[in-house]
Design an enzyme around this catalytic site. Sequence first.
Site, PDB file in Angstrom:
ATOM      1  N   GLY A  56     -10.657  29.590  36.990  1.00  0.00           N
ATOM      2  CA  GLY A  56      -9.247  29.579  36.539  1.00  0.00           C
ATOM      3  C   GLY A  56      -8.930  29.912  35.190  1.00  0.00           C
ATOM      4  O   GLY A  56      -8.070  30.540  34.624  1.00  0.00           O
ATOM      5  N   ASN A  57      -9.927  29.675  34.171  1.00  0.00           N
ATOM      6  CA  ASN A  57      -9.799  29.762  32.926  1.00  0.00           C
ATOM      7  C   ASN A  57      -9.881  31.309  32.288  1.00  0.00           C
ATOM      8  O   ASN A  57      -9.412  31.632  31.317  1.00  0.00           O
ATOM      9  CB  ASN A  57     -10.952  29.037  32.035  1.00  0.00           C
ATOM     10  CG  ASN A  57     -10.637  27.679  32.060  1.00  0.00           C
ATOM     11  OD1 ASN A  57      -9.409  27.260  31.775  1.00  0.00           O
ATOM     12  ND2 ASN A  57     -11.632  26.697  31.944  1.00  0.00           N
ATOM     13  N   LYS A  96     -12.673  15.083  38.225  1.00  0.00           N
ATOM     14  CA  LYS A  96     -12.153  16.536  38.003  1.00  0.00           C
ATOM     15  C   LYS A  96     -10.929  16.510  37.005  1.00  0.00           C
ATOM     16  O   LYS A  96     -10.078  15.966  37.401  1.00  0.00           O
ATOM     17  CB  LYS A  96     -11.814  16.916  39.362  1.00  0.00           C
ATOM     18  CG  LYS A  96     -11.490  18.505  39.267  1.00  0.00           C
ATOM     19  CD  LYS A  96     -12.598  19.427  39.344  1.00  0.00           C
ATOM     20  CE  LYS A  96     -12.172  20.926  39.518  1.00  0.00           C
ATOM     21  NZ  LYS A  96     -13.437  21.638  39.321  1.00  0.00           N
ATOM     22  N   LYS A 125     -14.703  24.753  42.817  1.00  0.00           N
ATOM     23  CA  LYS A 125     -14.309  26.078  43.391  1.00  0.00           C
ATOM     24  C   LYS A 125     -15.811  26.526  43.670  1.00  0.00           C
ATOM     25  O   LYS A 125     -16.008  27.228  44.406  1.00  0.00           O
ATOM     26  CB  LYS A 125     -13.348  26.867  42.762  1.00  0.00           C
ATOM     27  CG  LYS A 125     -14.066  27.477  41.325  1.00  0.00           C
ATOM     28  CD  LYS A 125     -14.311  28.708  41.200  1.00  0.00           C
ATOM     29  CE  LYS A 125     -14.734  29.493  39.935  1.00  0.00           C
ATOM     30  NZ  LYS A 125     -15.243  28.412  38.994  1.00  0.00           N
ATOM     31  N   LYS A 156     -22.310  24.654  38.660  1.00  0.00           N
ATOM     32  CA  LYS A 156     -22.668  25.802  39.173  1.00  0.00           C
ATOM     33  C   LYS A 156     -24.095  26.224  39.641  1.00  0.00           C
ATOM     34  O   LYS A 156     -24.292  26.859  40.548  1.00  0.00           O
ATOM     35  CB  LYS A 156     -22.343  26.901  37.773  1.00  0.00           C
ATOM     36  CG  LYS A 156     -20.854  27.013  37.402  1.00  0.00           C
ATOM     37  CD  LYS A 156     -20.687  27.536  35.992  1.00  0.00           C
ATOM     38  CE  LYS A 156     -19.422  27.419  35.656  1.00  0.00           C
ATOM     39  NZ  LYS A 156     -18.894  26.358  35.501  1.00  0.00           N
TER      40      LYS A 156
END
Length: 344
Positions: free
Chosen positions: A16-17, A139, A224, A286
């Site tokens: 999103g960033n 989160k 995500k 990640k």
Amino acid sequence: MTPRAVPRAAVVAIGGNALLRGGAHATVAEQVEAARRLASPVGALADTGWRVVITHGNGRPQVGFIKCRAELAAALAPELSAVDLDMCVADSQDGLGYILATAIAVHLRSLGRADDRIAALITHTVVDAHDEAFSHPTKPIGAFCPAARARELADLHHWTVAEEGERGRRRVVPSPRPRRVFEAEAVRAPSSAGFTVIAAGGGGIPLVETDDGGYRGVEAVLDKELTSAHLAAELGADLLVITTGVERVAVDHGRPTQRSLDRLTHDEAERLLAQGQFPPGSMGPKICAALDFLRGAPGRQVLITSPQQLGAALDGRGGTWLDSEPARTTEEPLNGTVTAGRPQ
């Protein structure tokens, strides 16, 4: 007659960033411009024959801003009902799906390809109602604020807030693990037909199963990367691309001995994760997502790199590549100059 080769599938997870290049308060126009920059390497991947599914984040910036706008509006006009986080995730999927789909369509048109073969799908992700994350929110969403303001907001809205170093405090919400992407087959169908599909925005709208056999939305924002890895596995994808703020994964981050890595096997990544090389608040999720995708599936690959270097990395000139090859038999230090393996 020789059978036609089935195009290989790739899931590209955009943070999103990456769409907030103008800063935490980037305008819609600035987010559109950021999406256009991302469209070039993504479009190039599709133009070389890959079936591409794009996922995107929203938890840290966009969904928090949507929630904040809704609460400010409700404070000014009490007749407006509150908007729960699952609805905020749905709203962000609409907005960011629109921005990404338009940017990619424009790029595909510039390449002479059909620009109407884009599908942005509202996507739900089923989670466990008893996931321990609901008792331990971690989160972060929305903007940073000073400690006094954070306490005021926490008391007013019954939020949980957490400190993030010198930047201040932010609201934190539950982030349970994805169990099933509800629309996996709906993603597969247009992808197989040659569409570039945008799905699982913000990790998906979080749902839990109810005792009566139905579903209900919950107050959570999903990771995500984990949802992207789950979806990629469900689709039988060959490649998972994870964009982040750095060009390559590094060990000993922030120390004089810091080294960037061009390549990691599954076992090496698992060992370094266990050693604490990839913190939970940065590279850890990640790497966990990459391990989930690679586990038990020879031939799959993961690429981790920055949005700016995505094109070069996809061409074999950057990023960190992870695969399922057996671990090295020696205990020699990893070499940051190992040549990355480009998917064929």
